[in-house]
Design a protein around this motif. Structure first.
Motif, PDB file in Angstrom:
ATOM      1  N   GLY A 149      32.726  26.176  -0.118  1.00  0.00           N
ATOM      2  CA  GLY A 149      33.946  25.584   0.291  1.00  0.00           C
ATOM      3  C   GLY A 149      35.049  25.671  -0.785  1.00  0.00           C
ATOM      4  O   GLY A 149      35.976  25.632  -0.509  1.00  0.00           O
ATOM      5  N   ILE A 150      34.663  27.286  -1.424  1.00  0.00           N
ATOM      6  CA  ILE A 150      35.714  27.346  -2.498  1.00  0.00           C
ATOM      7  C   ILE A 150      36.482  28.624  -1.751  1.00  0.00           C
ATOM      8  O   ILE A 150      35.911  29.199  -0.893  1.00  0.00           O
ATOM      9  N   GLY A 151      37.405  28.170  -2.332  1.00  0.00           N
ATOM     10  CA  GLY A 151      38.383  29.326  -2.036  1.00  0.00           C
ATOM     11  C   GLY A 151      37.493  31.086  -1.629  1.00  0.00           C
ATOM     12  O   GLY A 151      38.046  31.300  -2.728  1.00  0.00           O
ATOM     13  N   GLN A 152      38.157  31.552  -1.091  1.00  0.00           N
ATOM     14  CA  GLN A 152      37.875  33.276  -1.729  1.00  0.00           C
ATOM     15  C   GLN A 152      38.480  33.889  -2.688  1.00  0.00           C
ATOM     16  O   GLN A 152      37.863  34.356  -2.913  1.00  0.00           O
ATOM     17  N   SER A 153      40.058  33.634  -2.878  1.00  0.00           N
ATOM     18  CA  SER A 153      40.631  34.273  -4.524  1.00  0.00           C
ATOM     19  C   SER A 153      39.887  33.092  -5.367  1.00  0.00           C
ATOM     20  O   SER A 153      39.657  34.160  -5.905  1.00  0.00           O
ATOM     21  N   ASP A 154      39.711  32.135  -5.268  1.00  0.00           N
ATOM     22  CA  ASP A 154      38.824  31.830  -6.794  1.00  0.00           C
ATOM     23  C   ASP A 154      37.757  32.069  -6.635  1.00  0.00           C
ATOM     24  O   ASP A 154      37.300  32.522  -8.236  1.00  0.00           O
ATOM     25  N   ALA A 155      36.715  32.253  -5.995  1.00  0.00           N
ATOM     26  CA  ALA A 155      35.536  32.433  -6.353  1.00  0.00           C
ATOM     27  C   ALA A 155      35.415  34.168  -7.027  1.00  0.00           C
ATOM     28  O   ALA A 155      34.529  34.770  -7.073  1.00  0.00           O
ATOM     29  N   LEU A 156      36.536  34.833  -5.860  1.00  0.00           N
ATOM     30  CA  LEU A 156      36.324  36.517  -6.350  1.00  0.00           C
ATOM     31  C   LEU A 156      37.118  36.288  -7.648  1.00  0.00           C
ATOM     32  O   LEU A 156      36.399  37.879  -8.474  1.00  0.00           O
ATOM     33  N   ARG A 157      37.671  35.507  -8.040  1.00  0.00           N
ATOM     34  CA  ARG A 157      38.341  35.097  -9.287  1.00  0.00           C
ATOM     35  C   ARG A 157      37.216  34.939 -10.347  1.00  0.00           C
ATOM     36  O   ARG A 157      36.559  35.738 -11.670  1.00  0.00           O
ATOM     37  N   ALA A 158      36.265  33.624 -10.122  1.00  0.00           N
ATOM     38  CA  ALA A 158      34.859  33.280 -10.724  1.00  0.00           C
ATOM     39  C   ALA A 158      33.951  33.961 -11.104  1.00  0.00           C
ATOM     40  O   ALA A 158      33.586  33.684 -11.700  1.00  0.00           O
ATOM     41  N   VAL A 159      33.691  34.776  -9.758  1.00  0.00           N
ATOM     42  CA  VAL A 159      32.824  35.850  -9.897  1.00  0.00           C
ATOM     43  C   VAL A 159      33.256  37.028 -10.929  1.00  0.00           C
ATOM     44  O   VAL A 159      31.864  37.533 -11.635  1.00  0.00           O
ATOM     45  N   ALA A 160      34.000  37.155 -10.995  1.00  0.00           N
ATOM     46  CA  ALA A 160      34.622  38.909 -11.387  1.00  0.00           C
ATOM     47  C   ALA A 160      34.540  37.895 -12.898  1.00  0.00           C
ATOM     48  O   ALA A 160      34.128  38.530 -14.293  1.00  0.00           O
ATOM     49  N   ALA A 161      34.941  37.144 -13.172  1.00  0.00           N
ATOM     50  CA  ALA A 161      34.883  36.695 -14.813  1.00  0.00           C
ATOM     51  C   ALA A 161      33.451  35.858 -15.227  1.00  0.00           C
ATOM     52  O   ALA A 161      32.889  36.422 -16.207  1.00  0.00           O
ATOM     53  N   ALA A 162      33.085  35.734 -13.925  1.00  0.00           N
ATOM     54  CA  ALA A 162      31.592  35.508 -14.382  1.00  0.00           C
ATOM     55  C   ALA A 162      30.295  36.893 -14.985  1.00  0.00           C
ATOM     56  O   ALA A 162      29.897  36.615 -15.997  1.00  0.00           O
ATOM     57  N   TYR A 163      30.678  37.492 -13.836  1.00  0.00           N
ATOM     58  CA  TYR A 163      29.812  38.956 -13.766  1.00  0.00           C
ATOM     59  C   TYR A 163      30.302  39.956 -15.381  1.00  0.00           C
ATOM     60  O   TYR A 163      29.683  40.327 -16.436  1.00  0.00           O
ATOM     61  N   ASN A 164      31.431  39.282 -15.898  1.00  0.00           N
ATOM     62  CA  ASN A 164      31.401  40.311 -17.915  1.00  0.00           C
ATOM     63  C   ASN A 164      31.170  39.224 -18.358  1.00  0.00           C
ATOM     64  O   ASN A 164      31.516  40.537 -18.889  1.00  0.00           O
ATOM     65  N   THR A 165      29.936  38.357 -18.181  1.00  0.00           N
ATOM     66  CA  THR A 165      29.888  38.075 -18.962  1.00  0.00           C
ATOM     67  C   THR A 165      28.648  38.215 -18.938  1.00  0.00           C
ATOM     68  O   THR A 165      28.076  38.159 -20.920  1.00  0.00           O
ATOM     69  N   PHE A 166      27.939  39.069 -18.501  1.00  0.00           N
ATOM     70  CA  PHE A 166      27.108  39.813 -19.211  1.00  0.00           C
ATOM     71  C   PHE A 166      27.148  41.147 -19.075  1.00  0.00           C
ATOM     72  O   PHE A 166      28.171  41.827 -18.820  1.00  0.00           O
TER      73      PHE A 166
END
Length: 214
Positions: free
Chosen positions: A177-194
């Protein structure tokens, strides 16, 4: 329309290579990452984007369909031509382009040769919130035609793992149920932490934490 070339690399130079396919030498424009994976005298397989103009037919070659698809997507931005698109693909993988666009990271695009601040800003803005291009539907990494049949799964998907991982994480969030734009930003930010590609579950968990910050 030429979609792929399989043959032998006869020679490569600055920004281009000649691929022998059945005795015909095709001149192909390539970025440095693609050229770096080619060796003169060895078998090569390239995904091709063909540009037809009144005065010339130009072939652009890529090691993966994802690279070719992003080459096309980047040029959908006003003022971005083939040269700038190749320059961006020389410094950013498809996954990194998706992250930079999702986070509207203008500085990432500005690092590409020939891409000024205004163009970088336009790219980041216009591509933000958009999913990765689907391409032609062929998700095959660069492999030479004579590759052994027992090639490992990791070798077959080399260069694609981060893109596939991000897409799977975004899809999981969207399905929740997360909006696509929000999901894209969240995943991008999360990926950068690894520092390396994380397990999908870990990436999704960190993405949820990023969502809670907004």
């Amino acid at each position: 329309m030429i979609g792929m070339l399989s043959g032998v690399c006869l020679m490569s130079g600055q920004g281009e290579a000649i691929v022998d396919v059945g005795g015909v030498g095709y001149l192909v424009q390539c970025g440095s990452r693609t050229l770096g994976a080619m060796s003169e005298g060895e078998a090569v397989r390239l995904h091709i984007e063909t540009h037809v103009r009144e005065t010339a037919i130009t072939l652009y070659g890529f090691g993966t369909e994802e690279d070719r698809a992003w080459f096309v997507r980047l040029q959908s931005v006003q003022g971005v031509g083939p040269k700038a698109a190749l320059a961006i693909l020389d410094i950013l993988t498809p996954g990194q382009i998706l992250s930079a666009a999702s986070l509207e990271d203008k500085a990432a695009f500005a690092r590409a040769k020939g891409v000024g601040p205004k163009s970088a800003s336009r790219i980041a803005t216009e591509l933000s919130g958009k999913p990765a291009p689907s391409g032609r539907g062929f998700h095959v990494a660069f492999t030479k035609p004579d590759s052994s049949a027992d090639q490992s799964a990791s070798e077959r998907t080399e260069g694609l793992s981060d893109m596939m991982l991000r897409n799977d994480a975004v899809s999981a969030l969207v399905n929740l149920g997360i909006g696509q734009s929000d999901a894209l930003r969240a995943v991008a930010a999360a990926y950068n932490t690894f520092s390396d590609d994380p397990p999908l579950d870990d990436l999704i968990k960190v993405a949820f934490k990023e969502l809670s910050k907004s």
